[in-house]
Design an enzyme around this catalytic site. Structure first.
Site, PDB file in Angstrom:
ATOM      1  CE  LYS A 127      -3.595  -2.310  -0.581  1.00 35.54           C
ATOM      2  NZ  LYS A 127      -4.307  -3.181   0.300  1.00 35.54           N
TER       3      LYS A 127
HETATM    4  C1  LIG Z   1      -5.362  -4.234   0.488  1.00 37.74           C
HETATM    5  C2  LIG Z   1      -6.833  -4.106   0.479  1.00 37.74           C
HETATM    6  C3  LIG Z   1      -7.616  -4.550   1.559  1.00 37.74           C
HETATM    7  C4  LIG Z   1      -7.051  -5.317   2.709  1.00 37.74           C
HETATM    8  O1  LIG Z   1      -6.101  -4.637   3.433  1.00 37.74           O
HETATM    9  P1  LIG Z   1      -5.293  -5.440   4.583  1.00 37.74           P
HETATM   10  O2  LIG Z   1      -4.645  -4.359   5.368  1.00 37.74           O
HETATM   11  O3  LIG Z   1      -4.319  -6.303   3.857  1.00 37.74           O
HETATM   12  O4  LIG Z   1      -6.267  -6.231   5.357  1.00 37.74           O
HETATM   13  C5  LIG Z   1      -8.972  -4.297   1.533  1.00 37.74           C
HETATM   14  N1  LIG Z   1      -9.551  -3.685   0.482  1.00 37.74           N
HETATM   15  C6  LIG Z   1      -8.850  -3.265  -0.572  1.00 37.74           C
HETATM   16  C7  LIG Z   1      -9.562  -2.573  -1.690  1.00 37.74           C
HETATM   17  C8  LIG Z   1      -7.464  -3.478  -0.621  1.00 37.74           C
HETATM   18  O5  LIG Z   1      -6.764  -3.075  -1.696  1.00 37.74           O
END
Ligand SMILES: *Cc1c(COP(=O)(O)O)cnc(C)c1O
Length: 376
Positions: A187
């Site tokens: 992210k």
């Molecule tokens: C990465 C992501 C998640 C999950 O995030 P985590 O922190 O890995 O649980 C949820 N929704 C979207 C759209 C994502 O890209």
């Protein structure tokens, strides 16, 4: 994982997405580890207040992941068995599983094909007496404005929980929403794993802090001084460990460089692909305050383009196969013509801050070559 290289593919282009570290993360993590507090501790407290300052909001609740954050936010909105949550099908499965885990029903809706984000009118049409929450996904980092139907949502007691897992750093438009960020490996900001919630009210913040700690009302500091504790409601194990918070703090202090690199990379792609008849770029709102998470194009004969580029060692991907067609969610399925058509066209190009604008231009050329190879 990098793909095998055929020789001329730049090294960074072999990854679709990758964590970007500045250097001091390792030392910060080791220091937090040696401090000996592995749960929520001083680093997590500091991370929360630094995040709140950065975002310009009164409070932020750190959590172990966005998935857990969505789960907790839905719990805080009172979502339970039989309730409906309006949600796009075009998202990561992490958006959907918490709804199902609570015994609620995902009410899948179509997105707009240019943005892959849901629109107010489609939300309005999907509202039923059972609707408890609308859960927009900020695809690629794009803010989703539901302002035009806000009075109706408010009147019906429907709350908004934003899946902003891909939107850290983007301008916030939904002031009446509970916003959930991810600090997962790829992210915009990484804490290795982790997440954070921007609560809507101070009461909600208190509830979230209780529920991320198994529903226990006292803090860890209070607990070590007494002989008992109180569990006064539901909860999950969802705190952000201090070692992760320490990494997140290093990343946050340097976030502006990452944001600038992501914007420049997206613009290099957009410029290189501009005017190409067979390629349309998913509009994530760069120019309107988005820090882009990805660069997604829609192309004809996508599976073949994907294969052609993968054979060259280029890290292309597809984000995501729609949820309403997944076996796990079959009982909630309904026809979604736009999502189903667009799902066969989307291709995520390599996109991460270690890439340069030259890498984007190289990849854009490779995409055009793959498209030509298709028609040959
Ligand atoms: C990465 C992501 C998640 C999950 O995030 P985590 O922190 O890995 O649980 C949820 N929704 C979207 C759209 C994502 O890209």
């Amino acid at each position: 994982m990098p793909l095998p290289n055929d020789g001329d593919t730049p090294a960074s282009v072999r990854y679709n997405a990758r964590p970007y570290l500045h250097g001091p993360e390792t030392a910060a993590m080791a220091a937090a580890m040696e401090a000996g507090q592995y749960g929520h501790g001083p680093q997590a407290d500091l991370f929360e207040s630094e995040l709140a300052a950065y975002l310009g909001v009164p409070d932020v609740v750190a959590v172990s992941s966005a998935t857990t954050g969505i789960h907790l936010a839905l719990m805080a909105c009172g979502v339970g068995p039989g309730d409906e949550v309006i949600v796009p099908s075009q998202t990561f499965a992490a958006t959907i599983q918490p709804i199902v885990a609570l015994g609620a029903f995902p009410r899948f809706i179509d997105h707009h094909p240019d943005t892959l984000c849901i629109e107010p009118e489609a939300v309005r049409e999907a509202i039923t007496p059972a609707t408890r929450v609308v859960l927009p996904v900020l695809y690629g980092g794009r803010p989703v404005g539901l302002g035009s139907i806000a009075p109706e949502l408010e009147h019906r007691g429907i709350q908004v929980v934003e899946d902003a897992a891909q939107a850290f750093g983007s301008q916030r438009v939904a002031s009446r929403a509970t916003t959930v960020y991810s600090f997962g490996p790829i992210k915009q900001l990484t804490a290795l794993v982790g997440g954070a919630i921007v609560p809507r009210t101070t009461d909600q913040a208190d509830a979230l802090r209780r529920m991320r700690a198994l529903g226990i009302t006292s803090s860890q500091t209070q607990r070590i001084q007494t002989t008992t504790y109180t569990v006064d409601g539901p909860g999950l194990r969802g705190v952000l460990p201090d070692v992760n918070a320490a990494v997140g703090r290093v990343q946050l202090a340097r976030f502006d460089t990452v944001a600038a690199r992501r914007v420049a990379l997206w613009k290099a792609y957009a410029h290189a692909l501009h005017g190409t008849p067979d390629v349309s770029l998913v509009d994530v709102g760069v120019g309107d305050g988005t820090v882009p998470f990805n660069c997604v194009v829609r192309v004809p004969d996508r599976d073949r383009v994907h294969r052609t580029m993968q054979v060259r060692g280029i890290g292309v991907g597809v984000h995501y196969p729609p949820n309403h067609l997944q076996p796990a969610f079959a009982r909630f399925t309904r026809p979604l013509p736009v999502t189903e058509r667009v799902a066969g066209e989307i291709l995520s190009l390599p996109f991460h801050p270690a890439m340069t604008p030259d890498d984007a231009r190289w990849t854009a050329t490779a995409l055009l070559e793959a498209l030509t190879a298709n028609t040959a």
